[in-house]
Design a protein around this motif. Sequence first.
Motif, PDB file in Angstrom:
ATOM      1  N   ALA A   1      -5.568   2.055  -4.708  1.00  0.00           N
ATOM      2  CA  ALA A   1      -6.857   1.489  -4.319  1.00  0.00           C
ATOM      3  C   ALA A   1      -6.704   0.552  -3.126  1.00  0.00           C
ATOM      4  CB  ALA A   1      -7.494   0.757  -5.495  1.00  0.00           C
ATOM      5  N   GLU A   2      -5.641  -0.238  -3.113  1.00  0.00           N
ATOM      6  CA  GLU A   2      -5.404  -1.124  -1.972  1.00  0.00           C
ATOM      7  C   GLU A   2      -5.121  -0.309  -0.715  1.00  0.00           C
ATOM      8  OE1 GLU A   2      -2.354  -3.677  -3.615  1.00  0.00           O
ATOM      9  OE2 GLU A   2      -3.852  -5.239  -4.024  1.00  0.00           O
ATOM     10  N   GLU A   3      -4.348   0.766  -0.843  1.00  0.00           N
ATOM     11  CA  GLU A   3      -4.089   1.636   0.304  1.00  0.00           C
ATOM     12  C   GLU A   3      -5.391   2.259   0.793  1.00  0.00           C
ATOM     13  OE1 GLU A   3      -1.183   4.412  -1.134  1.00  0.00           O
ATOM     14  OE2 GLU A   3       0.460   2.985  -0.924  1.00  0.00           O
ATOM     15  N   TRP A   4      -6.229   2.712  -0.128  1.00  0.00           N
ATOM     16  CA  TRP A   4      -7.524   3.300   0.211  1.00  0.00           C
ATOM     17  C   TRP A   4      -8.371   2.272   0.984  1.00  0.00           C
ATOM     18  CZ3 TRP A   4     -12.063   1.221  -1.898  1.00  0.00           C
ATOM     19  CH2 TRP A   4     -13.234   1.904  -1.579  1.00  0.00           C
ATOM     20  N   PHE A   5      -8.389   1.046   0.497  1.00  0.00           N
ATOM     21  CA  PHE A   5      -9.194  -0.014   1.125  1.00  0.00           C
ATOM     22  C   PHE A   5      -8.699  -0.309   2.536  1.00  0.00           C
ATOM     23  CE2 PHE A   5     -10.241  -4.514   1.823  1.00  0.00           C
ATOM     24  CZ  PHE A   5     -11.627  -4.461   1.681  1.00  0.00           C
ATOM     25  N   TYR A   6      -7.387  -0.429   2.707  1.00  0.00           N
ATOM     26  CA  TYR A   6      -6.854  -0.728   4.024  1.00  0.00           C
ATOM     27  C   TYR A   6      -7.058   0.441   4.993  1.00  0.00           C
ATOM     28  CZ  TYR A   6      -4.812  -4.848   1.894  1.00  0.00           C
ATOM     29  OH  TYR A   6      -4.645  -6.033   1.232  1.00  0.00           O
ATOM     30  N   ASP A   7      -6.970   1.668   4.503  1.00  0.00           N
ATOM     31  CA  ASP A   7      -7.253   2.838   5.341  1.00  0.00           C
ATOM     32  C   ASP A   7      -8.724   2.861   5.754  1.00  0.00           C
ATOM     33  OD1 ASP A   7      -4.633   3.683   5.215  1.00  0.00           O
ATOM     34  OD2 ASP A   7      -5.011   5.223   3.712  1.00  0.00           O
ATOM     35  N   MET A   8      -9.606   2.482   4.830  1.00  0.00           N
ATOM     36  CA  MET A   8     -11.025   2.463   5.092  1.00  0.00           C
ATOM     37  C   MET A   8     -11.369   1.408   6.146  1.00  0.00           C
ATOM     38  SD  MET A   8     -14.087   1.936   2.340  1.00  0.00           S
ATOM     39  CE  MET A   8     -13.831   0.183   2.127  1.00  0.00           C
TER      40      MET A   8
ATOM     41  N   GLU B   1       1.497   1.656 -16.433  1.00  0.00           N
ATOM     42  CA  GLU B   1       1.849   2.472 -15.263  1.00  0.00           C
ATOM     43  C   GLU B   1       0.594   2.921 -14.516  1.00  0.00           C
ATOM     44  OE1 GLU B   1       5.902   4.650 -16.902  1.00  0.00           O
ATOM     45  OE2 GLU B   1       3.941   5.491 -17.422  1.00  0.00           O
ATOM     46  N   ALA B   2      -0.428   3.307 -15.266  1.00  0.00           N
ATOM     47  CA  ALA B   2      -1.663   3.785 -14.649  1.00  0.00           C
ATOM     48  C   ALA B   2      -2.334   2.683 -13.839  1.00  0.00           C
ATOM     49  CB  ALA B   2      -2.618   4.320 -15.710  1.00  0.00           C
ATOM     50  N   ILE B   3      -2.441   1.481 -14.392  1.00  0.00           N
ATOM     51  CA  ILE B   3      -3.126   0.416 -13.676  1.00  0.00           C
ATOM     52  C   ILE B   3      -2.308  -0.050 -12.474  1.00  0.00           C
ATOM     53  CG2 ILE B   3      -2.354  -1.622 -14.951  1.00  0.00           C
ATOM     54  CD1 ILE B   3      -5.955  -0.921 -13.839  1.00  0.00           C
ATOM     55  N   THR B   4      -0.985  -0.083 -12.613  1.00  0.00           N
ATOM     56  CA  THR B   4      -0.131  -0.477 -11.487  1.00  0.00           C
ATOM     57  C   THR B   4      -0.268   0.521 -10.337  1.00  0.00           C
ATOM     58  OG1 THR B   4       1.426  -1.554 -12.983  1.00  0.00           O
ATOM     59  CG2 THR B   4       2.249  -0.967 -10.797  1.00  0.00           C
ATOM     60  N   GLU B   5      -0.183   1.794 -10.654  1.00  0.00           N
ATOM     61  CA  GLU B   5      -0.321   2.839  -9.631  1.00  0.00           C
ATOM     62  C   GLU B   5      -1.729   2.842  -9.044  1.00  0.00           C
ATOM     63  OE1 GLU B   5       0.608   6.025  -7.102  1.00  0.00           O
ATOM     64  OE2 GLU B   5       1.912   4.644  -8.194  1.00  0.00           O
TER      65      GLU B   5
END
Length: 58
Positions: free
Chosen positions: A49-56, A40-44
């Motif tokens: 992290a992908e959301e963070w990258f796309y926002d960045m 669960e931790a790695i999936t979340e």
Amino acid sequence: MDWIFENFKTDLNALDPLVKEKALYIANQLMRQGKYSEKEAITEAIKRAEEWFYDMEG
């Protein structure tokens, strides 16, 4: 203690290096909270992290 998430190498290796580093950081934070299993931790963490990258990227 930092978790290594060896069972999820395939998922992590497919990521951009920045996203992978951020995902591992987030996953370790989630595991420290004690509310998530490793899966669960790695999936979340990958999702965040992908959301963070796309926002960045803008």
